[in-house]
Design an enzyme around this catalytic site. Sequence first.
Site, PDB file in Angstrom:
ATOM      1  N   CYS A  26       0.717  -1.668  -0.224  1.00 21.00           N
ATOM      2  CA  CYS A  26       0.386   0.312  -0.084  1.00 21.00           C
ATOM      3  C   CYS A  26       0.734   1.189   0.035  1.00 21.00           C
ATOM      4  O   CYS A  26       0.598   2.009  -0.289  1.00 21.00           O
ATOM      5  CB  CYS A  26      -1.078   0.107   1.022  1.00 21.00           C
ATOM      6  SG  CYS A  26      -2.154  -1.338   1.174  1.00 21.00           S
ATOM      7  N   HIS A  70      -9.846  10.698 -11.616  1.00 19.77           N
ATOM      8  CA  HIS A  70      -8.453  10.791 -11.978  1.00 19.77           C
ATOM      9  C   HIS A  70      -7.620  11.460 -11.194  1.00 19.77           C
ATOM     10  O   HIS A  70      -7.186  12.169 -12.176  1.00 19.77           O
ATOM     11  CB  HIS A  70      -9.098  10.687 -13.652  1.00 19.77           C
ATOM     12  CG  HIS A  70      -9.619   9.431 -14.187  1.00 19.77           C
ATOM     13  ND1 HIS A  70     -10.794   9.560 -14.034  1.00 19.77           N
ATOM     14  CD2 HIS A  70      -9.045   8.924 -14.936  1.00 19.77           C
ATOM     15  CE1 HIS A  70     -11.298   7.712 -14.979  1.00 19.77           C
ATOM     16  NE2 HIS A  70     -10.153   7.318 -15.281  1.00 19.77           N
ATOM     17  N   GLU A 109     -13.585   0.943  -0.989  1.00 20.01           N
ATOM     18  CA  GLU A 109     -11.688   0.519  -1.895  1.00 20.01           C
ATOM     19  C   GLU A 109     -11.522  -0.389  -3.046  1.00 20.01           C
ATOM     20  O   GLU A 109     -11.156  -0.446  -4.136  1.00 20.01           O
ATOM     21  CB  GLU A 109     -10.460   0.217  -1.040  1.00 20.01           C
ATOM     22  CG  GLU A 109      -9.736   2.115  -0.367  1.00 20.01           C
ATOM     23  CD  GLU A 109      -8.724   1.713   0.151  1.00 20.01           C
ATOM     24  OE1 GLU A 109      -8.287   0.319   0.290  1.00 20.01           O
ATOM     25  OE2 GLU A 109      -7.690   3.226   1.134  1.00 20.01           O
TER      26      GLU A 109
HETATM   27 ZN   LIG Z   1      -4.999   2.107  -2.290  1.00 24.25          ZN
END
Ligand SMILES: [Zn+2]
Length: 129
Positions: A26, A70, A109
Amino acid sequence: MRVRLSKSFSFEAAHWLPTFPEGHKCRRLHGHSFHVDVVAEGPVSEETGYLMDFGEIKKAIAPIEDALDHRCLNEIDGLENPTAEHLSRWIWDRIAEEIPCLFEIRVQETCTSECVYRGEALSERLCSA
Ligand SMILES: [Zn+2]
């Protein structure tokens, strides 16, 4: 009669998490198709038959979507450490005023990872009108 309404939106964005341990995946720059649910709760008006117009939620979300889609989240003011936790609070703080009956923000996520934030003082916010 009380109800909970949910309006969802999605956006694509990159981030990396600076507080994760060195070598953790991450910490590397990567992207997600974020999915967000904006949830409102309150009483249904006897007169109108609804709590709030879904269109009002959509209107409140539009600038948020534009600010996040974006982008590299780390470059956005207030999201230097863009965990799902911080992102949910960041969204809450920007739409709470426009959605008085805001109950929770859910940020996904991935299909299996979700953060739910209900503000810092939910009891004071709960719509009772
Ligand atoms: Zn992530």
